[in-house]
Design an enzyme around this catalytic site. Structure first.
Site, PDB file in Angstrom:
ATOM      1  N   ARG A 141      54.941  30.664  40.149  1.00 16.01           N
ATOM      2  CA  ARG A 141      54.134  31.702  40.777  1.00 16.01           C
ATOM      3  C   ARG A 141      53.962  31.436  42.278  1.00 16.01           C
ATOM      4  O   ARG A 141      53.615  30.334  42.682  1.00 16.01           O
ATOM      5  CB  ARG A 141      52.769  31.659  40.082  1.00 16.01           C
ATOM      6  CG  ARG A 141      51.913  32.851  40.244  1.00 16.01           C
ATOM      7  CD  ARG A 141      50.686  32.737  39.345  1.00 16.01           C
ATOM      8  NE  ARG A 141      49.791  31.657  39.776  1.00 16.01           N
ATOM      9  CZ  ARG A 141      48.456  31.712  39.647  1.00 16.01           C
ATOM     10  NH1 ARG A 141      47.877  32.750  39.091  1.00 16.01           N
ATOM     11  NH2 ARG A 141      47.708  30.708  40.057  1.00 16.01           N
ATOM     12  N   PHE A 145      42.635  36.203  32.418  1.00 10.31           N
ATOM     13  CA  PHE A 145      42.347  34.801  32.735  1.00 10.31           C
ATOM     14  C   PHE A 145      41.452  34.240  31.621  1.00 10.31           C
ATOM     15  O   PHE A 145      40.457  34.849  31.264  1.00 10.31           O
ATOM     16  CB  PHE A 145      41.646  34.741  34.097  1.00 10.31           C
ATOM     17  CG  PHE A 145      41.582  33.372  34.680  1.00 10.31           C
ATOM     18  CD1 PHE A 145      42.663  32.843  35.367  1.00 10.31           C
ATOM     19  CD2 PHE A 145      40.435  32.598  34.539  1.00 10.31           C
ATOM     20  CE1 PHE A 145      42.600  31.570  35.912  1.00 10.31           C
ATOM     21  CE2 PHE A 145      40.371  31.325  35.076  1.00 10.31           C
ATOM     22  CZ  PHE A 145      41.457  30.810  35.764  1.00 10.31           C
ATOM     23  N   ASP A 162      37.325  42.427  36.758  1.00  6.97           N
ATOM     24  CA  ASP A 162      37.322  41.085  37.329  1.00  6.97           C
ATOM     25  C   ASP A 162      38.288  41.083  38.516  1.00  6.97           C
ATOM     26  O   ASP A 162      39.504  41.113  38.351  1.00  6.97           O
ATOM     27  CB  ASP A 162      37.746  40.060  36.268  1.00  6.97           C
ATOM     28  CG  ASP A 162      37.670  38.627  36.784  1.00  6.97           C
ATOM     29  OD1 ASP A 162      37.705  38.438  38.018  1.00  6.97           O
ATOM     30  OD2 ASP A 162      37.578  37.708  35.960  1.00  6.97           O
ATOM     31  N   TYR A 193      36.816  31.802  46.159  1.00  9.20           N
ATOM     32  CA  TYR A 193      37.680  30.730  46.681  1.00  9.20           C
ATOM     33  C   TYR A 193      39.158  31.071  46.719  1.00  9.20           C
ATOM     34  O   TYR A 193      39.951  30.291  47.199  1.00  9.20           O
ATOM     35  CB  TYR A 193      37.461  29.428  45.895  1.00  9.20           C
ATOM     36  CG  TYR A 193      37.512  29.579  44.390  1.00  9.20           C
ATOM     37  CD1 TYR A 193      38.712  29.638  43.713  1.00  9.20           C
ATOM     38  CD2 TYR A 193      36.339  29.665  43.647  1.00  9.20           C
ATOM     39  CE1 TYR A 193      38.753  29.780  42.334  1.00  9.20           C
ATOM     40  CE2 TYR A 193      36.362  29.812  42.264  1.00  9.20           C
ATOM     41  CZ  TYR A 193      37.579  29.871  41.617  1.00  9.20           C
ATOM     42  OH  TYR A 193      37.615  30.029  40.262  1.00  9.20           O
ATOM     43  N   LYS A 194      39.560  32.226  46.166  1.00 10.89           N
ATOM     44  CA  LYS A 194      40.985  32.571  46.175  1.00 10.89           C
ATOM     45  C   LYS A 194      41.295  33.325  47.475  1.00 10.89           C
ATOM     46  O   LYS A 194      41.285  32.742  48.538  1.00 10.89           O
ATOM     47  CB  LYS A 194      41.331  33.365  44.921  1.00 10.89           C
ATOM     48  CG  LYS A 194      41.232  32.492  43.668  1.00 10.89           C
ATOM     49  CD  LYS A 194      41.425  33.262  42.376  1.00 10.89           C
ATOM     50  CE  LYS A 194      41.264  32.309  41.186  1.00 10.89           C
ATOM     51  NZ  LYS A 194      40.988  33.011  39.927  1.00 10.89           N
TER      52      LYS A 194
HETATM   53  C1  LIG Z   1      40.109  32.485  39.098  1.00 10.47           C
HETATM   54  C2  LIG Z   1      39.576  33.430  38.096  1.00 10.47           C
HETATM   55  C3  LIG Z   1      38.348  33.196  37.468  1.00 10.47           C
HETATM   56  C4  LIG Z   1      37.605  31.904  37.761  1.00 10.47           C
HETATM   57  O1  LIG Z   1      36.336  31.839  37.235  1.00 10.47           O
HETATM   58  P1  LIG Z   1      35.363  30.662  37.702  1.00 10.47           P
HETATM   59  O2  LIG Z   1      34.124  30.909  36.958  1.00 10.47           O
HETATM   60  O3  LIG Z   1      35.236  30.752  39.177  1.00 10.47           O
HETATM   61  O4  LIG Z   1      36.018  29.358  37.344  1.00 10.47           O
HETATM   62  C5  LIG Z   1      37.868  34.147  36.595  1.00 10.47           C
HETATM   63  N1  LIG Z   1      38.569  35.274  36.319  1.00 10.47           N
HETATM   64  C6  LIG Z   1      39.774  35.529  36.910  1.00 10.47           C
HETATM   65  C7  LIG Z   1      40.502  36.794  36.619  1.00 10.47           C
HETATM   66  C8  LIG Z   1      40.307  34.611  37.796  1.00 10.47           C
HETATM   67  O5  LIG Z   1      41.477  34.848  38.355  1.00 10.47           O
END
Ligand SMILES: *Cc1c(COP(=O)(O)O)cnc(C)c1O
Length: 413
Positions: free
Chosen positions: A372, A127, A198, A223-224
């Protein structure tokens, strides 16, 4: 193989041990929601909890609430609950800041724990915020950090005696392909490097056993799959064996050994608390706790099993009826190799996603051509898969996607 009929999907729903949990979430009538890997659905108890919070806690207790309502301990308290979902001990996880900020704190801490080593390795397809933050770590220590971006299958070749830290996501956010977390951890640590996992796409979606695999650090968002609400606070994990030595760069007062002594110098708190920075968002943490508490009614092994089964059914149905229209499976077919999502590529992926959203199937597009579908076993029905693939087939067979723009026009896709 059992013939895939609508009746069969209905039967699976009747037999689903997680079915009662769906009632604990609010979803708009008629919506088929496949985007819980981006923003989880809202728990039904949220509205009541927020009313109680405003009326009885903030509105009544005001500043006393920090103590009388337990606001002060929210980062540790919710952290302990999340720990149970990722194979960590209760005092190894704390809720704080955002995933991005937590990566920054842990990456600098890792460099400090490995003096003499300058390398950080991550993958090109992680990401993007993870990469951007590591670039920020580089500019914090000019000339002292070497950042290597590798292909997903070339990580181990990039790790050597100079590597301090490897940052990985167990799930590729586009394809859904999984790493073998245990094997990667062991092999990276054999080079003397640390690993930061992560878990943004993992926690709440599939089984994770951080202590079982001997992980060093982890981060993830709220939040996911955790359903904590838009912009919910994130969490981080530090294995007990590092907690005495770890120093993080954002030395705010809430990570101080005695914040209210108001002393003119920073002394880190004992344990995981030193990973905090400033005052936490109590309202957002209250929402996150409501959501995390729902996992008390879910066995993670059952969640993973349902996620895999739903993914398999989605793939089998889609291959049966949609393959002729240029839809190609991007995710691994073997569900033990796949996270809680199913991705396809399609030459007009963006338009296709818009057409699906037009039919109330909420999924998303990721550049350049990825369609997706996130799978969230807590609140999805097996029948959602049947209905979605039926709609997908209709859109493809009638080329309805041609009525939609070919490229993104909005900022959020
Ligand atoms: C969604 C996601 C993030 C999001 O990071 P934020 O700091 O909350 O915006 C980071 N890493 C991964 C792998 C994600 O899927």
């Amino acid at each position: 193989m059992t013939e895939l009929t609508q009746d069969y999907f209905e039967q699976l729903d009747r037999q689903d041990p997680l079915a009662p949990l769906r009632e604990q979430f609010v979803l708009p009538e008629g919506t088929l929601y496949f985007n819980g890997n981006s923003l989880g659905a809202m728990p039904r108890a949220m509205t009541r909890r927020l009313m109680d919070f405003t009326e009885q806690e903030w509105g009544h207790e005001i500043v006393r609430g920090w103590v009388t309502q337990g606001w002060y301990g929210l980062p540790q308290r919710i952290g302990a609950k999340i720990a149970g979902l990722i194979g960590a001990a209760e005092d190894e996880v704390i809720v704080s800041d955002t995933t991005s900020v937590n990566i920054y704190k842990l990456a600098l801490a890792a460099l400090q724990l490995k003096p003499g080593r300058t390398g950080i390795v991550t993958t090109q397809d992680i990401f993007p915020t993870d990469i951007y933050i590591l670039e920020g770590v580089q500019s914090t220590l000019p000339g002292k950090v070497e950042l290597s971006l590798t292909d997903a299958d070339a990580v181990l070749q990039a790790v050597d005696q100079q590597t301090a830290l490897v940052v990985l996501s167990p799930v590729n956010y586009k394809s859904g392909a999984l790493y073998d977390m245990a094997q990667m951890t062991t092999q990276i640590q054999a080079q003397g490097a640390l690993v930061l996992w992560d878990l943004s796409h993992s926690c709440g979606a599939h089984l994770v056993d951080l202590n079982g695999i001997g992980a060093d650090f982890a981060v993830g968002c709220g939040y996911k799959f955790l359903n904590g609400g838009p912009g919910a606070p994130a969490y981080l994990y530090v294995a007990k064996r590092w907690q005495q030595q770890i120093q993080q760069p954002l030395t705010g007062w809430k990570g101080h050994a005695n914040p209210f002594a108001m002393s003119p110098h920073y002394i880190p708190a004992e344990g995981i608390t030193r990973m905090l920075c400033g005052t936490h968002p109590v309202v957002a943490m209250t929402c996150l706790e409501v959501a995390v508490d729902l996992f008390a009614g879910a066995d993670m092994a059952q969640v993973q099993a349902k996620s895999r089964r739903m993914g398999e059914l989605f793939i089998t149905l889609a291959e049966q009826c949609c393959a002729a229209y240029g839809l190609e499976l991007l995710s691994p077919k073997d569900s033990t190799q796949r996270g809680s999502q199913v991705s396809f590529s399609h030459h007009s992926g963006y338009a296709l996603v818009q057409a699906l959203i037009g039919r109330q199937v909420i999924c998303d597009f990721r550049a350049p051509d990825v369609v997706r579908f996130g799978i969230t076993p807590l609140y999805q029905k097996y029948q959602d898969i049947w209905q979605t693939v039926t709609i997908l087939h209709e859109i493809l067979a009638t080329e309805q996607w041609r009525n939609y723009p070919a490229a993104p026009t909005a900022t959020v896709t």
